[in-house]
Design a protein around this motif. Structure first.
Motif, PDB file in Angstrom:
ATOM      1  N   TYR D 562     -12.421   9.667 -14.372  1.00 33.56           N
ATOM      2  CA  TYR D 562     -12.500  10.915 -13.612  1.00 33.56           C
ATOM      3  C   TYR D 562     -13.195  10.648 -12.290  1.00 33.56           C
ATOM      4  O   TYR D 562     -14.103   9.822 -12.208  1.00 33.56           O
ATOM      5  CB  TYR D 562     -13.260  11.978 -14.413  1.00 33.56           C
ATOM      6  CG  TYR D 562     -12.564  12.289 -15.718  1.00 33.56           C
ATOM      7  CD1 TYR D 562     -11.619  13.313 -15.805  1.00 33.56           C
ATOM      8  CD2 TYR D 562     -12.824  11.516 -16.858  1.00 33.56           C
ATOM      9  CE1 TYR D 562     -10.960  13.569 -17.006  1.00 33.56           C
ATOM     10  CE2 TYR D 562     -12.170  11.764 -18.055  1.00 33.56           C
ATOM     11  CZ  TYR D 562     -11.244  12.793 -18.127  1.00 33.56           C
ATOM     12  OH  TYR D 562     -10.589  13.048 -19.306  1.00 33.56           O
ATOM     13  N   LYS D 563     -12.766  11.382 -11.275  1.00 36.10           N
ATOM     14  CA  LYS D 563     -13.378  11.186  -9.965  1.00 36.10           C
ATOM     15  C   LYS D 563     -14.822  11.639  -9.972  1.00 36.10           C
ATOM     16  O   LYS D 563     -15.691  11.033  -9.353  1.00 36.10           O
ATOM     17  CB  LYS D 563     -12.604  11.991  -8.907  1.00 36.10           C
ATOM     18  CG  LYS D 563     -11.234  11.403  -8.594  1.00 36.10           C
ATOM     19  CD  LYS D 563     -10.895  11.577  -7.105  1.00 36.10           C
ATOM     20  CE  LYS D 563      -9.432  11.232  -6.854  1.00 36.10           C
ATOM     21  NZ  LYS D 563      -8.594  12.463  -6.714  1.00 36.10           N
ATOM     22  N   LYS D 564     -15.070  12.733 -10.670  1.00 35.34           N
ATOM     23  CA  LYS D 564     -16.436  13.257 -10.685  1.00 35.34           C
ATOM     24  C   LYS D 564     -16.849  13.585 -12.110  1.00 35.34           C
ATOM     25  O   LYS D 564     -16.007  13.880 -12.957  1.00 35.34           O
ATOM     26  CB  LYS D 564     -16.517  14.543  -9.851  1.00 35.34           C
ATOM     27  CG  LYS D 564     -16.301  14.332  -8.371  1.00 35.34           C
ATOM     28  CD  LYS D 564     -16.443  15.663  -7.654  1.00 35.34           C
ATOM     29  CE  LYS D 564     -16.192  15.462  -6.157  1.00 35.34           C
ATOM     30  NZ  LYS D 564     -16.192  16.764  -5.465  1.00 35.34           N
ATOM     31  N   VAL D 565     -18.149  13.564 -12.298  1.00 39.32           N
ATOM     32  CA  VAL D 565     -18.689  13.936 -13.609  1.00 39.32           C
ATOM     33  C   VAL D 565     -19.761  15.002 -13.400  1.00 39.32           C
ATOM     34  O   VAL D 565     -20.640  14.849 -12.557  1.00 39.32           O
ATOM     35  CB  VAL D 565     -19.306  12.719 -14.330  1.00 39.32           C
ATOM     36  CG1 VAL D 565     -19.954  13.143 -15.628  1.00 39.32           C
ATOM     37  CG2 VAL D 565     -18.253  11.640 -14.580  1.00 39.32           C
ATOM     38  N   LEU D 566     -19.640  16.070 -14.179  1.00 39.81           N
ATOM     39  CA  LEU D 566     -20.642  17.145 -14.129  1.00 39.81           C
ATOM     40  C   LEU D 566     -21.319  17.219 -15.496  1.00 39.81           C
ATOM     41  O   LEU D 566     -20.657  17.217 -16.524  1.00 39.81           O
ATOM     42  CB  LEU D 566     -19.953  18.483 -13.831  1.00 39.81           C
ATOM     43  CG  LEU D 566     -20.808  19.748 -14.054  1.00 39.81           C
ATOM     44  CD1 LEU D 566     -21.970  19.794 -13.073  1.00 39.81           C
ATOM     45  CD2 LEU D 566     -19.931  21.012 -13.923  1.00 39.81           C
ATOM     46  N   ILE D 567     -22.635  17.271 -15.487  1.00 37.76           N
ATOM     47  CA  ILE D 567     -23.367  17.365 -16.757  1.00 37.76           C
ATOM     48  C   ILE D 567     -24.224  18.623 -16.756  1.00 37.76           C
ATOM     49  O   ILE D 567     -25.319  18.634 -16.203  1.00 37.76           O
ATOM     50  CB  ILE D 567     -24.239  16.114 -16.991  1.00 37.76           C
ATOM     51  CG1 ILE D 567     -23.374  14.842 -16.862  1.00 37.76           C
ATOM     52  CG2 ILE D 567     -24.922  16.182 -18.348  1.00 37.76           C
ATOM     53  CD1 ILE D 567     -24.091  13.558 -17.215  1.00 37.76           C
ATOM     54  N   PRO D 568     -23.743  19.680 -17.373  1.00 42.00           N
ATOM     55  CA  PRO D 568     -24.564  20.885 -17.480  1.00 42.00           C
ATOM     56  C   PRO D 568     -25.541  20.720 -18.647  1.00 42.00           C
ATOM     57  O   PRO D 568     -25.153  20.322 -19.737  1.00 42.00           O
ATOM     58  CB  PRO D 568     -23.557  22.001 -17.798  1.00 42.00           C
ATOM     59  CG  PRO D 568     -22.193  21.364 -17.690  1.00 42.00           C
ATOM     60  CD  PRO D 568     -22.387  19.901 -17.909  1.00 42.00           C
ATOM     61  N   GLU D 569     -26.797  20.978 -18.370  1.00 37.71           N
ATOM     62  CA  GLU D 569     -27.813  20.870 -19.433  1.00 37.71           C
ATOM     63  C   GLU D 569     -28.875  21.944 -19.239  1.00 37.71           C
ATOM     64  O   GLU D 569     -29.225  22.270 -18.107  1.00 37.71           O
ATOM     65  CB  GLU D 569     -28.544  19.516 -19.377  1.00 37.71           C
ATOM     66  CG  GLU D 569     -27.713  18.308 -19.677  1.00 37.71           C
ATOM     67  CD  GLU D 569     -28.546  17.030 -19.527  1.00 37.71           C
ATOM     68  OE1 GLU D 569     -29.159  16.607 -20.517  1.00 37.71           O
ATOM     69  OE2 GLU D 569     -28.581  16.472 -18.406  1.00 37.71           O
ATOM     70  N   LEU D 570     -29.427  22.388 -20.353  1.00 37.41           N
ATOM     71  CA  LEU D 570     -30.544  23.332 -20.279  1.00 37.41           C
ATOM     72  C   LEU D 570     -31.849  22.546 -20.161  1.00 37.41           C
ATOM     73  O   LEU D 570     -32.751  22.628 -21.000  1.00 37.41           O
ATOM     74  CB  LEU D 570     -30.553  24.247 -21.502  1.00 37.41           C
ATOM     75  CG  LEU D 570     -29.287  25.116 -21.659  1.00 37.41           C
ATOM     76  CD1 LEU D 570     -29.360  25.930 -22.951  1.00 37.41           C
ATOM     77  CD2 LEU D 570     -29.110  26.044 -20.457  1.00 37.41           C
TER      78      LEU D 570
END
Ligand SMILES: Cc1ncc(C[n+]2csc(CCOP(=O)(O)OP(=O)(O)O)c2C)c(N)n1
Ligand SMILES: Cc1ncc(C[n+]2csc(CCOP(=O)(O)OP(=O)(O)O)c2C)c(N)n1
Ligand code: SF4
Ligand code: SF4
Ligand SMILES: [Mg+2]
Ligand SMILES: [Mg+2]
Lengths: 337, 613, 337, 613
Positions: D562-570
């Protein structure tokens, strides 16, 4: 020790601006009221009070008192309080804890602070339950207690808090009850006046998770038979008609029905300085047909840790002179280039 | 002082090691030689090494205790890799240490201890004195025990007690070998045993016997002299890390105008900090030996709340226990200095060995987002500076600071140019007094410090605790936005310290092929190997981090100036992980977790591999 | 409880292949010898012994015993031992601890395991010092103790271990001495035979860091005057000439010089079932002119935690039937698609 | 059942929230509606939210308790963002929650509680019923208290007790609104108060009163019906996370043929696991409420040594206390399952709120190199699977496993297709019995498990502990090379588990613009937002990690597609740090630490920003 106060404080001076967040009907309210009543009378400047607590319903106490306060972590209040007292021995330091906070996770700190005899006061609210975590049994819950975590009944024999305190080497051990306002106030006062570590167990009703735990000791119908009110120099009599007394037969404390033959003169006279007797009295707690003692079970004057530390620091200065930092850093083996 | 038949050779650098049974007094011998070397004026670096806490059986391999010392007329950074001289008081010591002796190096053995029993305990089938073990070494056999017994013949003392002086014999012999005078040790003995004159006599006699025996040794034709090193002008002493740490704390307390409170629980290798401080009572220092580590740190936090400069120290397992309370210190924003003298882990691990494996624990070993300032001393004397600075940061920013020392730094020693108290920076502490403007959780610009309002101050009565705090008021607050804000605030509080610390500057060129990035006690090995590589013409620089959280502001920039980055650590790559995550730099690790410091050669070889490969 | 053994074990069966690493002359050797002597005689299969320790010189003990052993972490042995005992109630579980391990960092676990009355045996080697960390004072060190960490003397009043154990609600409290091999062996045996938590304090000499801590209690010249050897049903007499006895006057234990008038019949007879008397006897520890009691101070039969747990599990099965996992997972409110 | 004047509208998805004072019984009301919804056949997801542990003053903002529920005829993953209906039992509840109501949403208030005092407590100067507060909403004013009082007129009960049934009135009203029948709640009430018939009568009456009152409300012209969702074939129940976790443990014990031992100490929000297990005693489950968390974990380790499947659970502060003992579990290589039901931190933090901020602690919160297996459940019912798998890994690899649950997953609920025990995988446990071949620290190929030799087994007597172990023998060993080797071994032991877990496979395309990488309780919000983005035509995939240590073997490869990686975390970026360090991927974080789960919109907006930006 805190110096005597000039201005006059009142109860209001000790009421903080935070809403009190205990369940309606909780015994903690009465204890708060008693402390707010007594503090102005202790001759301690308001700014010299420090209340340290752990975690639990009881441990929210400092928020409601307009003094310095530290709501620390579960079970560790005695350690925080020890550090604060040693940092500033002028403070009047109070620990507020619960039967879980003080005797479960915090048991070790409790017994150590008591043996060390730091000059501070411990108020342990014993409701025989974990209130804040919504009702698991505690180390003072009776054997077989049915709670959330013990649906078939608990398996462990409870602590007897005064016995444990005495076993630790405490120099002041007392007990009072949330519902006995006057008695509570006088015991809190007396704990303050004791120079050394004071342990006060306060029977406290948690009407939500352990309602009526001490009903027999608080309800009019029974309390005269179940409470043995200890007063220094007074005979140990009790009962609705003050017709029963405590006697020592061999090593056993026994109830004596007073009569013409055997009257109040035969009854033990309370001497809070008698450690052996205190050991036996503590053993009377919820013990068969014996009444449960309230009041000051034991009181002993012994050098406090904090005053010994102060003295030791002084004596170091007396013998070595005040610290010379340059000399200390230099040490004794140097060479110069 | 050497006689006519012997010649004296000048050397630049020498590494020696005393090794013997735990009961043989090797640590004392090593320390004595070290003090003598320091007073003589060499640069030096030491490495004591002893068995895990408890006494192992006499003569066993597990019971070997050793003390290594490198000294030089030049600046040196490590206790040395290969040995010039090994003193082995028994077969076990020989067995454990002989491999570290360089080819043709000198090994002195106390033949008295090469009994059958001891040989067996050391796992020798045949006595090494009788096979080809020493083919590549220069063996000096001395029946030290007997020589001492003879020398002390006239003393009214048990043979056992006499034998106790044997280490002094060995010391004397080495003094002779390196052309030293014995005054420092004679003074030491005289002071130490002031109340036992017969022990003084025995030890001094043994010392001198060893010294004079040197001249009779046929096999040694040459003695050695390592000329004085050129030190910057100043007054020096030799100092161990834990001692320097204790002094740094006392100095900080004085500069801050505060009393020092130490709450802790004994644990190897941190206990000595407590021991030192307990001796400084005339500085008003309060030491509190608590019932456990939790009570230790909690008492310190309590003392901090009440206005003292508060400190606790421990080692890995004890620091693990303090995690929950450290979260409270972070939440309550109180000044606190926490020292971790790292040892081999995990769990009880290797209690007397060194390691750098608690960096992750220092950074992350608490529940929640709980950032903490982390700093690390690089050398024994650096412990003074780092502890002083840790106190300064803690007090000026109202924040807990974790200091990562380690067994190597703590027990090692080196010459230290003694600072004068006047030259130390001031530590600005202002306690709140004004009820009008007081807000427990208001924060100063720049430092992001909140006011320190200590019990006893009229009108500042307030409550703190571990529940989330409302910004400004410090009241308990459950608002989601406030919670988010306060989490960022606590992180920001740490980050802001980057504005108060020096920028990173590498040793060597500011850009190039390879940057070797280190932290803590690996400084010496890295510096020595980088110097060696630079001398060999490689484009290598060394950056050693004192500040690990926050990093120096320009660290990313510095890293980007080198083609490669090497991070040697005595762990499996903890700083590496942090650097890689933060700067996305493909830093390579050199990782060793053997309870021992790097040798210069280990790091050097890795450098070569990287600049070539 | 461990079943009775068929084969015959000997001391050697309990000697492990690990070199013993205590300082020459350490009192720990004698205790090791006593345990290795007693274990074969207990009627327990070798594989059913488990020795759990914390950290300290004393805590290296398990390595030297060829049984199952767990050298755990500092102070927590009672918790590990509790888990192991509950996992397998057939084990004969022994805790070996020191005064630091057991009463300093581990104090809380100790008092809790005692109140719970798990059926296990605690041997606490009390040398009144931290041996392993090279000589700091411990919670049993006497006030004013000069050590590495207290160069001007310690400031805290020590624990009295039997008092603390009794204050915790222990059901078996005893004391013995490393130098009294026979006595030690018999106490270890008796602690084993007690069903419940047994607390045995063993005075142990650390000849390196606290040599002679109990010299008055171990040396020939003095020990007859300082030891009060408690034996069930026997009068409490002591002294070189067995000419002194202990009597109870009011609440105070006092030494009675025996004479023709006041002879052995006037002396207290030891009854280890008398909790009050145990409380008073424990108080005699290093207490003025009184001798210090050794032997079994107290012994009480009380249901053990482990047997109650076993019974509760059984009664759950009896009332609900053995667990049906499919039914449990399903619960009572389901729907099917 | 609706009368002639009203129409019924079909909806795909609805979000409702009950809110009131802590004493108003909102949790019970919400749970009842949930059970009813589940039995009806909608997919659903719940979010209970209540004040920190202790009861706040009646009517205060701090005392508001709420229960949110989303239900749908389609698969849903979250309790919903904006509300369709808000039930506000008092002004404080209105104040706290009104902002979450969507435009034109319906708000039902119990006017009886809008007294001056309550308005003031809620911070309303003017009653919202009397100003323009509701301009954008549909307000339904009902004097519920009075209506209930009237309905219960004839019951011999105090007014206070009668008022306690008001929540049932609200429940009935909502049942009516959503076209439900009331049987499930009537059954529940009848069972629960079996011993108090008058309470049954009161509650049922109140419930029905609310239901029938609906028809009289002029303002509501329409009721709603959310058709059944299409579930895969099977039998379902509604389940909460902590309950599912407890069941997973029991199932694992049964499948492993072991007894389950639970040692722990109560703490929010983990206590319920203990409570559930304590009720399963007829499964031979031993629950031990210890004196503290340390004793909890130590008792579990002791039980593990003695052969039980051992478990401990706590939340952040309690896990911090267990750190030292967990190091021992790692060193002794014993099977152990540790559950952390995460809550808001640091320190005491926000005890009843959710957060994911203990990942670092799980990974690194111990001294030394102390790697630990970490897994995390994604949804309430997933707790069953994850706990089962945690036990399997622990037992089959002889290793401690940390499970990171959180308050959201633990207290939330969802429909769960009930597995059958027969279909669960077997757990292979072999205890050592053969003295001949027995070596305590020999390790199996593949699993790297050492033998489990439990006390009571003849001939296998051996000693373990926290000091470094010699490979194979397990004897105490101080050798440097052995120590280094064993450190690598312990890391390898964790890493080898990657061979036993499934490879990572993203939801959506296997390559593309953006991968949203998540773990734990954020699953629902991420999945919903990714689905929304996919529907909107964006190239976005979702990968949710159950296994965090070790990562799935192919994770690096997947990320690289993937071109970008997003990591949503609390949290402030904990998984991000791990991913960045390991793969040198410039993963971006979406970080929120507010004690609340992400909304779908929050994640969606970030996705848009990243695919566009
Ligand atoms: C380290 C840690 N463990 C557990 C808890 C959860 N906890 C909070 S208070 C409490 C018990 C409180 O009982 P008690 O001291 O009797 O106080 P009460 O609420 O009854 O006044 C527990 C287990 C916690 N906050 N921190
Ligand atoms: C968590 C932790 N804290 C501190 C230590 C250091 N330590 C090891 S043993 C010990 C005290 C031992 O004293 P005691 O129990 O009396 O045993 P002894 O050596 O005297 O037999 C201490 C402080 C440790 N190993 N672990
Ligand atoms: S739960 Fe019990 S102890 Fe806690 S506030 Fe309510 S009544 Fe008081
Ligand atoms: S230090 Fe003391 S207790 Fe430890 S082994 Fe040596 S003599 Fe025994
Ligand atoms: Mg309580
Ligand atoms: Mg000891």
């Amino acid at each position: 020790m805190a110096e005597v106060l000039e201005t006059t404080l009142t109860r209001k001076d000790f009421v903080s601006d935070q809403e009190v967040r205990w369940c309606p009907g909780c015994g903690d309210y009465a204890i708060l009221a008693a402390v707010q009543k007594v503090f102005p009378e202790l001759g301690v400047k308001k700014e010299n009070f420090l209340i340290v607590s752990g975690i639990g319903c009881s441990s929210r106490f400092p928020y409601y008192m307009d003094t310095y306060g530290f709501h620390s972590i579960h079970g560790r209040a005695p350690a925080f309080a020890s550090g604060a007292k040693l940092a500033n021995p002028d403070l009047s330091v109070w620990i507020v804890t619960g039967d879980g906070d003080g005797m479960s996770i915090g048991g070790n700190h409790l017994i150590h602070v008591l043996r060390r005899n730091l000059d501070l006061n411990i108020l342990m609210f014993n409701n025989r339950i974990y209130g804040l975590t919504k009702g698991q049994y505690s180390p003072t819950s009776e054997l077989g207690k049915v709670t959330k975590s013990t649906p078939m009944g608990s398996l462990d024999h409870p602590f007897n808090p005064p016995s444990l305190a005495l076993g630790s080497g405490a120099t002041f051990v007392a007990r009072t009850i949330d519902r006995e306002l006057k008695h509570m106030a006088s015991i809190i006062k007396e704990s303050h006046s004791h120079k050394g570590g004071s342990f006060v167990e306060i029977y406290q009703n948690c009407n939500i998770f352990n309602d009526g735990a001490f009903a027999d000791m608080t309800e009019k119908e029974t309390k005269m038979e179940t409470q043995l009110i200890l007063e220094q120099g007074q005979p140990m009599i009790f009962g609705k008609d003050k017709d029963k007394g405590i006697v020592l037969i061999g090593s056993q404390l026994t109830v004596l029905q007073l009569s013409e033959d055997r009257n109040v003169d035969d009854v033990l006279v309370h001497n809070s300085g008698d450690k052996n007797m205190a050991r036996l009295l503590a053993g009377m707690t919820y013990n068969g047909d014996l009444p449960t003692p309230i009041g000051v079970l034991y009181k002993e004057e012994r050098a406090t840790y904090d005053e010994m530390m102060t003295a030791q620091l002084q004596s170091a200065i007396d013998s070595k002179g005040p610290g010379d930092l340059d000399a200390l850093i230099k040490g004794s083996n140097t060479w110069t280039v | 002082m050497s006689d006519q038949n012997k010649t004296v050779e000048e050397l630049d650098v020498v590494t020696i090691r005393f090794a013997g049974d735990s009961g043989d007094g090797m640590q004392l011998t090593g320390t004595q030689f070290t003090d003598n070397t320091a007073l003589f004026g060499n640069d030096l670096s030491t490495l004591p090494d002893y068995p895990a806490e408890i006494r192992a059986p006499a003569g066993s391999l597990a019971g070997v205790s050793s003390f290594q010392l490198q000294f030089s007329n030049q600046e040196i950074h490590t206790p040395g890799d290969d040995l010039d001289v090994l003193v082995a008081m028994n077969p076990a010591a020989l067995k454990v240490h002989l491999a570290d002796l360089q080819e043709n190096g000198m090994v002195m053995v106390n033949t008295a201890n090469f009994s059958k029993k001891n040989l067996k305990l050391a796992g020798y089938e045949v006595s090494p004195l009788e096979d080809n073990t020493f083919d590549n070494y220069r063996l000096i056999e001395v029946d030290m025990t007997k020589l001492v017994a003879t020398a002390l013949e006239n003393l009214d003392m048990s043979p056992k007690l006499k034998a106790r002086s044997t280490n002094m014999f060995a010391l004397g012999l080495l003094y002779w070998l390196y052309e030293r005078d014995m005054d420092s040790s004679i003074n030491f003995i005289t002071k130490k045993f002031a109340k036992k004159p017969e022990i003084i006599t025995a030890n001094v006699k043994a010392l001198k016997t060893g010294y004079f025996y040197g001249e009779t040794i046929e096999a040694i034709k040459t003695t050695y002299r390592v000329p004085k090193a050129e030190f910057s002008k100043g007054t020096y002493r030799n100092i161990m890390g834990n001692h320097a740490a204790a002094l740094g704390l006392v100095a900080a307390a004085e500069k801050a105008g505060l009393n020092l409170f130490y709450g802790g629980y004994p644990i190897t290798p941190a206990s000595d900090i407590l021991h030192y401080l307990a001796n400084f009572k005339n500085f008003g220092i309060k030491t509190f030996q608590a019932e456990d580590e939790i009570a230790g740190v909690c008492s310190a936090i309590g003392a901090s709340f009440a206005g003292d400069l508060a400190v606790t120290a421990s080692s890995g397992p004890g620091i693990a226990l303090k995690g929950e309370a450290l979260g409270l210190a972070v939440m309550t924003e109180l000044p606190l200095v926490v020292i971790n003298v790292q040892r081999g882990g995990p769990s009880t691990g290797l209690p007397t060995k060194t390691e750098q494996s608690d960096l992750f624990q220092a950074m992350y070993g608490r529940n929640g987002e709980c950032p903490m300032v982390v700093v690390a001393p690089a050398t024994p004397s650096d412990c003074f500076n780092v502890l002083f600075e840790a106190c300064k940061i803690a007090l000026e920013h109202m924040i807990p600071v974790m200091v990562l020392s380690d067994g190597y730094v703590a027990n090692g020693s080196e010459p230290w140019m003694i600072p004068t108290v006047d030259d130390l920076p001031q530590i600005k502490v202002t306690k709140a007094t004004d009820p009008e403007s007081f807000m427990p959780y208001s924060h100063a610009e720049g430092t992001v410090a909140r006011p320190w309002a200590v019990p006893g101050t009229p009108g500042l009565e307030h409550r703190i605790g571990g529940l989330e705090k409302e910004d400004q008021t410090g009241n308990v607050n459950y608002d989601p936005d406030n919670h988010h804000y306060m989490n960022l605030h606590r992180q920001n509080k740490v980050d802001a310290i980057a504005n108060y610390i020096p920028e990173a500057k590498a040793y060597g060129d500011d850009s190039g092929e390879l940057l070797v990035l280190g932290w803590g006690g690996t400084h010496g090995a890295i510096r020595s190997s980088v110097e060696r590589a630079q001398k060999a013409g490689h484009s290598v620089s060394h950056l050693h981090l004192r500040h690990i959280n926050p990093f120096p502001k320009n660290l990313g920039e510095v890293l980007s100036n080198y083609k490669k980055v090497l991070i040697p650590e005595l762990n499996l790559g903890q700083l590496s992980t942090m650097i890689r995550a933060k700067f996305l730099v493909d830093a390579q690790g050199l990782n060793k977790v053997a309870g021992k410091p790097f040798t210069t050669t280990e790091v050097y070889n890795k450098i070569l591999q990287m600049v070539k490969g």
